[in-house]
Scaffold this motif. Structure first.
Motif, mmCIF file in Angstrom:
data_model
loop_
_atom_site.group_PDB
_atom_site.id
_atom_site.type_symbol
_atom_site.label_atom_id
_atom_site.label_comp_id
_atom_site.label_asym_id
_atom_site.label_seq_id
_atom_site.Cartn_x
_atom_site.Cartn_y
_atom_site.Cartn_z
ATOM 1 N N VAL A 289 -96.441 -68.529 45.573
ATOM 2 C CA VAL A 289 -97.814 -68.987 45.296
ATOM 3 C C VAL A 289 -97.783 -70.345 44.599
ATOM 4 N N LEU A 290 -96.819 -70.550 43.702
ATOM 5 C CA LEU A 290 -96.674 -71.854 43.052
ATOM 6 C C LEU A 290 -96.473 -72.959 44.087
ATOM 7 N N ARG A 291 -95.687 -72.679 45.100
ATOM 8 C CA ARG A 291 -95.473 -73.675 46.157
ATOM 9 C C ARG A 291 -96.762 -73.920 46.944
ATOM 10 N N ASN A 292 -97.567 -72.857 47.126
ATOM 11 C CA ASN A 292 -98.831 -73.007 47.851
ATOM 12 C C ASN A 292 -99.791 -73.972 47.165
ATOM 13 N N ILE A 293 -99.648 -74.098 45.850
ATOM 14 C CA ILE A 293 -100.548 -74.998 45.126
ATOM 15 C C ILE A 293 -99.851 -76.299 44.712
ATOM 16 N N ASN A 294 -98.708 -76.573 45.354
ATOM 17 C CA ASN A 294 -97.953 -77.810 45.123
ATOM 18 C C ASN A 294 -97.353 -77.894 43.715
ATOM 19 N N ARG A 295 -97.020 -76.745 43.140
ATOM 20 C CA ARG A 295 -96.316 -76.761 41.854
ATOM 21 C C ARG A 295 -94.861 -76.366 42.147
ATOM 22 N N PHE A 296 -93.998 -77.352 42.136
ATOM 23 C CA PHE A 296 -92.615 -77.134 42.544
ATOM 24 C C PHE A 296 -91.755 -76.827 41.311
ATOM 25 N N VAL A 297 -91.978 -75.618 40.810
ATOM 26 C CA VAL A 297 -91.282 -75.133 39.628
ATOM 27 C C VAL A 297 -91.203 -73.625 39.792
ATOM 28 N N ASN A 298 -90.323 -72.978 39.055
ATOM 29 C CA ASN A 298 -90.325 -71.518 39.103
ATOM 30 C C ASN A 298 -90.568 -70.967 37.698
ATOM 31 N N PHE A 299 -91.090 -69.765 37.657
ATOM 32 C CA PHE A 299 -91.529 -69.180 36.392
ATOM 33 C C PHE A 299 -90.389 -69.034 35.391
ATOM 34 N N ASN A 300 -89.191 -68.718 35.863
ATOM 35 C CA ASN A 300 -88.080 -68.525 34.931
ATOM 36 C C ASN A 300 -87.793 -69.776 34.107
ATOM 37 N N ASP A 301 -87.965 -70.950 34.743
ATOM 38 C CA ASP A 301 -87.771 -72.205 33.997
ATOM 39 C C ASP A 301 -88.842 -72.355 32.913
ATOM 40 N N ILE A 302 -90.079 -72.020 33.266
ATOM 41 C CA ILE A 302 -91.173 -72.089 32.291
ATOM 42 C C ILE A 302 -90.912 -71.106 31.153
ATOM 43 N N LYS A 303 -90.569 -69.873 31.530
ATOM 44 C CA LYS A 303 -90.352 -68.814 30.539
ATOM 45 C C LYS A 303 -89.257 -69.190 29.555
ATOM 46 N N GLU A 304 -88.170 -69.736 30.068
ATOM 47 C CA GLU A 304 -87.036 -70.101 29.207
ATOM 48 C C GLU A 304 -87.471 -71.058 28.107
ATOM 49 N N LYS A 305 -88.255 -72.075 28.478
ATOM 50 C CA LYS A 305 -88.679 -73.074 27.500
ATOM 51 C C LYS A 305 -89.743 -72.518 26.551
ATOM 52 N N VAL A 306 -90.651 -71.721 27.090
ATOM 53 C CA VAL A 306 -91.687 -71.118 26.244
ATOM 54 C C VAL A 306 -91.046 -70.236 25.173
ATOM 55 N N LEU A 307 -90.028 -69.487 25.568
ATOM 56 C CA LEU A 307 -89.330 -68.619 24.604
ATOM 57 C C LEU A 307 -88.564 -69.444 23.566
ATOM 58 N N GLU A 308 -88.043 -70.594 23.973
ATOM 59 C CA GLU A 308 -87.363 -71.468 23.010
ATOM 60 C C GLU A 308 -88.348 -71.978 21.965
#
Length: 554
Positions: A289-308
């Motif tokens: 779904v992220l790719r469908n809206i042109n967001r070329f990222v994956n949730f695990n990368d976001i999660k890792e930084k948010v947790l940091e």
């Protein structure tokens, strides 16, 4: 000539940035301008009366999805009272399909896109110093025919004048500020994707502006930059400056968590607690779904930084999800919710897709079977993956999350129920359905009822005893509410003799004019620290400043 630059904000505490830009950008021109700010909760009649009192020649409206319908009605009333008053519209809601808007509404002018230079030229035209047809970025109406001038190129950020005035009282306002315009990403639901590139203010200018807010003792400054940390050097210079200041002002940034660098997190670890607040647009944890809206990222990368960031324990985080995105069905959204809830941010916002004018998402609506309201804010009604009925269920969840989770005032109660359900989403959905069944969505309920509801929910839905839950609710209630006037359903069973004896013992140490003694029939400390429920009498004293003391030896 007098121009009334008019804002209709969503809340009283907001300060409209756009109207201040227009006034400041024409501050050197000899004409009369005045800012008037209202809210969407003001009556049309009051807004009309206040505008007409000013006897303006021109009323300039700042239009957004949340106020355009009200503004259209007020503009119509202005013309009925005095047809000689001219109406000028600007803002994101009229910057796309400007000709059609002007054709179908009263008024003479629409500014398309960035408004500062076009508004300045408009003022010069009204003063007889410029021809109307030479004003780039302006649409105008004559004899009911709409004419459109040449588009205006984007301006340099360094040309923008500081929008706030020295004598302005901002003590009770949320103040908005931008250090950059544009966004490096191309999310298809967002208007920022329609212009490419990011423009930045000079860093010295930004730091000078921020000192103005600090000296003014502003409570909260919200940066409206779409992706504040897209330029690491720029972001770090601002963060470093703000970390070093002696201030109680809080600063809110919208960031892209996945691009945070180790040196940025190291710097942020030095921030005083509460100095910064981050908003992170997760939107969905479904990578397809992220790719469908042109967001070329994956949730695990976001999660890792948010947790940091979460591990630093000094920055509040606000995480966003959007329901109705292309390709996301009900089960996928539930997973997104549960994935994000696992992070336990300070705030979770469940938004619903809005197909804004000018967004590429609106252009591709048919591809995904999207039906959306033709009326502002153009919210999604259904997609080929998500039915209208399912969206209604998500609305109930959203209300429960906003009321109970985001308020941060029900933490211990929520903690009790989380273990009763397989997934967090199931709890909020079940609570929302109960809320609706009891009729609470259609009536105003008092503060105490928001607590009592949990006792009814536990008995009627989970079919469980309220023995321990009542103790937890009472403790939670006393932390966040005035100690006097405890609701009847939360009163303890402490005998008067027992209360008198303990107070006598503690009278030298505590004043019971300031503190209230409470007895609990369970080990509250064990519950708070380990989530364990044990039978044990425990005693606390509370005051009205959310302070409580555990009487360990009682």
């Amino acid at each position: 000539m007098k121009v009334l630059i008019t804002a209709v904000d969503s809340k009283f505490i907001h300060s409209n940035l756009a109207v201040r830009y227009l006034k400041s950008f024409t501050g050197d021109i000899d004409y009369e301008s005045k800012i008037k700010e209202f809210t969407i909760n003001d009556r049309e009649g009051r807004i009309l009366e206040e505008i007409m009192k000013e006897k303006p020649d021109v009323v300039a409206f700042s239009t957004y999805i949340w106020n355009v319908e009200l503004i259209s009605r007020v503009a119509n009333l202005i013309k009925r009272v005095d047809s000689n008053i001219e109406i000028l519209y600007g803002g994101p809601e009229v910057s796309f399909d400007s000709r059609n808007f002007l054709q179908n509404n009263v008024g003479e002018y629409v500014i398309e896109g960035e408004g500062e230079k076009t508004y300045r030229d408009f003022i010069l035209y009204k003063l007889g110093k410029l021809q109307l047809e030479n004003i780039k970025g302006l649409h105008y109406k004559k004899d009911n025919i709409v004419y459109s001038n040449e588009k205006r190129p984007l301006m340099s950020m360094d040309e923008i004048a500081f929008p706030y005035e020295e004598e302005e009282d901002l003590s009770n306002k949320i103040v908005y500020y931008e250090a950059s315009r544009g966004c490096p990403f191309s999310c298809r639901y967002c208007l920022s994707s329609t212009s490419h590139g990011v423009r930045f203010l000079d860093i010295d200018r930004v730091l000078k502006d921020l000192m103005y807010f600090i000296n003014k003792k502003v409570r909260l400054v919200k940066f409206v930059d779409r992706t504040f940390n897209c330029n690491s050097k720029f972001a770090m210079a601002i963060w470093d400056f703000l970390i070093k200041q002696d201030t109680n002002t809080q600063f809110h940034f919208e960031i892209s968590a996945d691009i945070l660098k180790p040196q940025e997190i190291e710097l942020l670890s030095k921030a005083p607690k509460g100095r910064f607040r981050f908003e992170v647009g997760v939107q969905t944890t479904n990578d397809e779904v992220l790719r469908n809206i042109n967001r070329f990222v994956n949730f695990n990368d976001i999660k890792e930084k948010v947790l940091e960031i979460e591990a630093l324990r000094n920055i509040d985080q606000h995480l966003d999800l959007i329901a109705g995105l292309p390709g996301e069905d009900y089960e996928s959204f539930k997973k997104s919710f549960n994935d994000m809830y696992e992070i336990k941010p300070e705030e979770i916002q469940l938004g619903f897709l809005k197909l804004l004018k000018g967004s590429s998402m609106r252009e591709d609506a048919d591809k995904y079977g999207m039906e959306y309201s033709p009326y502002p804010p153009y919210e999604i009604l259904k997609t080929d993956k998500l039915s209208y009925e399912e969206l209604l269920k998500l609305k109930k969840v959203e209300e429960m999350v906003d009321k109970y989770y985001n308020s941060q005032k029900f933490k211990l109660i929520i903690k009790y129920f989380e273990d009763k359900f397989e997934k967090p989403f199931d709890f909020y959905y079940s609570l929302g359905m109960f809320f609706e069944k009891q009729g609470y969505f259609s009536k105003n309920i008092g503060n105490a009822e928001y607590y009592k509801l949990f006792l009814d929910f536990n008995e009627m839905i989970l079919k469980e005893s309220n023995k321990y839950l009542k103790e937890i609710i009472r403790f939670n209630y006393l932390i966040y509410n005035k100690r006097r006037g405890l609701p009847e359903f939360l009163r303890s069973d402490m005998l008067k003799e027992e209360e008198k004896s303990i107070k006598e013992e503690l009278r030298e140490e505590y004043s019971f004019k300031e503190y209230q003694l409470e007895k609990f029939n369970m080990d509250i400390e064990r519950y708070i620290s380990n989530n364990e429920i044990l039978d044990k009498n425990s005693y606390y004293i509370f005051n009205d400043n959310s302070k409580y003391i555990y009487l360990e030896n009682k």
